[in-house]
Design a protein around this motif. Structure first.
Motif, PDB file in Angstrom:
ATOM      1  N   LYS A  37       0.833  -1.213   0.000  1.00  0.00           N
ATOM      2  CA  LYS A  37       0.000   0.000   0.000  1.00  0.00           C
ATOM      3  C   LYS A  37       0.860   1.252   0.000  1.00  0.00           C
ATOM      4  N   LYS A  38       2.006   1.189   0.672  1.00  0.00           N
ATOM      5  CA  LYS A  38       2.913   2.329   0.730  1.00  0.00           C
ATOM      6  C   LYS A  38       3.773   2.432  -0.526  1.00  0.00           C
ATOM      7  N   GLY A  39       3.624   1.471  -1.437  1.00  0.00           N
ATOM      8  CA  GLY A  39       4.386   1.505  -2.688  1.00  0.00           C
ATOM      9  C   GLY A  39       5.710   0.767  -2.622  1.00  0.00           C
ATOM     10  N   GLY A  40       5.968   0.089  -1.535  1.00  0.00           N
ATOM     11  CA  GLY A  40       7.226  -0.641  -1.378  1.00  0.00           C
ATOM     12  C   GLY A  40       7.150  -2.035  -1.963  1.00  0.00           C
ATOM     13  N   SER A  41       8.184  -2.809  -1.724  1.00  0.00           N
ATOM     14  CA  SER A  41       8.202  -4.200  -2.168  1.00  0.00           C
ATOM     15  C   SER A  41       8.691  -5.074  -1.019  1.00  0.00           C
ATOM     16  N   VAL A  42       8.317  -6.346  -1.058  1.00  0.00           N
ATOM     17  CA  VAL A  42       8.708  -7.296  -0.028  1.00  0.00           C
ATOM     18  C   VAL A  42       9.483  -8.413  -0.708  1.00  0.00           C
ATOM     19  N   THR A  43      10.736  -8.614  -0.288  1.00  0.00           N
ATOM     20  CA  THR A  43      11.568  -9.658  -0.866  1.00  0.00           C
ATOM     21  C   THR A  43      11.814 -10.737   0.175  1.00  0.00           C
ATOM     22  N   LEU A  44      11.442 -11.957  -0.154  1.00  0.00           N
ATOM     23  CA  LEU A  44      11.721 -13.115   0.686  1.00  0.00           C
ATOM     24  C   LEU A  44      12.753 -13.934  -0.066  1.00  0.00           C
ATOM     25  N   VAL A  45      14.013 -13.859   0.372  1.00  0.00           N
ATOM     26  CA  VAL A  45      15.107 -14.509  -0.334  1.00  0.00           C
ATOM     27  C   VAL A  45      14.818 -15.995  -0.476  1.00  0.00           C
ATOM     28  N   GLY A  46      14.933 -16.495  -1.689  1.00  0.00           N
ATOM     29  CA  GLY A  46      14.677 -17.900  -1.971  1.00  0.00           C
ATOM     30  C   GLY A  46      13.236 -18.180  -2.334  1.00  0.00           C
ATOM     31  N   PHE A  47      12.335 -17.247  -2.045  1.00  0.00           N
ATOM     32  CA  PHE A  47      10.920 -17.446  -2.368  1.00  0.00           C
ATOM     33  C   PHE A  47      10.491 -16.534  -3.505  1.00  0.00           C
ATOM     34  N   GLY A  48      10.652 -15.215  -3.322  1.00  0.00           N
ATOM     35  CA  GLY A  48      10.280 -14.292  -4.380  1.00  0.00           C
ATOM     36  C   GLY A  48      10.070 -12.884  -3.863  1.00  0.00           C
ATOM     37  N   THR A  49       9.587 -12.028  -4.762  1.00  0.00           N
ATOM     38  CA  THR A  49       9.385 -10.617  -4.449  1.00  0.00           C
ATOM     39  C   THR A  49       7.964 -10.194  -4.780  1.00  0.00           C
ATOM     40  N   PHE A  50       7.326  -9.554  -3.818  1.00  0.00           N
ATOM     41  CA  PHE A  50       6.016  -8.939  -4.029  1.00  0.00           C
ATOM     42  C   PHE A  50       6.262  -7.465  -4.294  1.00  0.00           C
ATOM     43  N   ALA A  51       5.642  -6.918  -5.349  1.00  0.00           N
ATOM     44  CA  ALA A  51       5.835  -5.513  -5.697  1.00  0.00           C
ATOM     45  C   ALA A  51       4.533  -4.950  -6.252  1.00  0.00           C
ATOM     46  N   VAL A  52       4.510  -3.632  -6.419  1.00  0.00           N
ATOM     47  CA  VAL A  52       3.344  -2.961  -6.974  1.00  0.00           C
ATOM     48  C   VAL A  52       3.634  -2.615  -8.428  1.00  0.00           C
ATOM     49  N   GLY A  53       2.734  -3.006  -9.315  1.00  0.00           N
ATOM     50  CA  GLY A  53       2.843  -2.653 -10.722  1.00  0.00           C
ATOM     51  C   GLY A  53       1.779  -1.626 -11.064  1.00  0.00           C
ATOM     52  N   LYS A  54       1.979  -0.946 -12.158  1.00  0.00           N
ATOM     53  CA  LYS A  54       1.008   0.059 -12.577  1.00  0.00           C
ATOM     54  C   LYS A  54       0.395  -0.354 -13.898  1.00  0.00           C
ATOM     55  N   ARG A  55      -0.906  -0.278 -13.965  1.00  0.00           N
ATOM     56  CA  ARG A  55      -1.635  -0.560 -15.202  1.00  0.00           C
ATOM     57  C   ARG A  55      -2.188   0.775 -15.699  1.00  0.00           C
ATOM     58  N   THR A  56      -1.867   1.132 -16.930  1.00  0.00           N
ATOM     59  CA  THR A  56      -2.296   2.420 -17.468  1.00  0.00           C
ATOM     60  C   THR A  56      -3.779   2.398 -17.827  1.00  0.00           C
TER      61      THR A  56
END
Length: 90
Positions: A37-56
């Motif tokens: 929600k704050k626009g950041g990303s969450v990286t879990l090493v070995g699992f993956g990364t959650f991030a925010v994408g933008k759809r135009t």
């Protein structure tokens, strides 16, 4: 696997109660949601990364009437799997 089955698995593997496992899972999900929600990303090493994408914004079609409609721009959650997760599947 649904949320209940995941809680059961966490409780069994961590040797904790199902209630504690449920609270832990809810805390993890809440932390990921809050960061995204704050626009950041969450990286879990070995699992993956959650991030925010933008759809135009774009123009679409109503399938029922065929009329052109405007679709608003949106932020969407994205997940990129990590190398260890990819390797585990292959």
């Amino acid at each position: 696997m649904n949320k209940t089955e995941l809680i059961d698995h966490i409780a069994q593997q961590a040797d904790i109660s199902k209630a504690a496992a449920g609270r832990a899972l809810d805390a993890v999900i809440g932390g990921v949601k809050g960061t995204l929600k704050k626009g950041g990303s969450v990286t879990l090493v070995g699992f993956g990364t959650f991030a925010v994408g933008k759809r135009t914004a774009r123009t679409g079609r109503n399938p029922r009437t065929g009329d052109a409609i405007k679709i608003k721009a949106a932020k969407v959650p994205k997940f990129r799997p990590g190398k260890a997760l990819k390797d585990a599947l292959n």
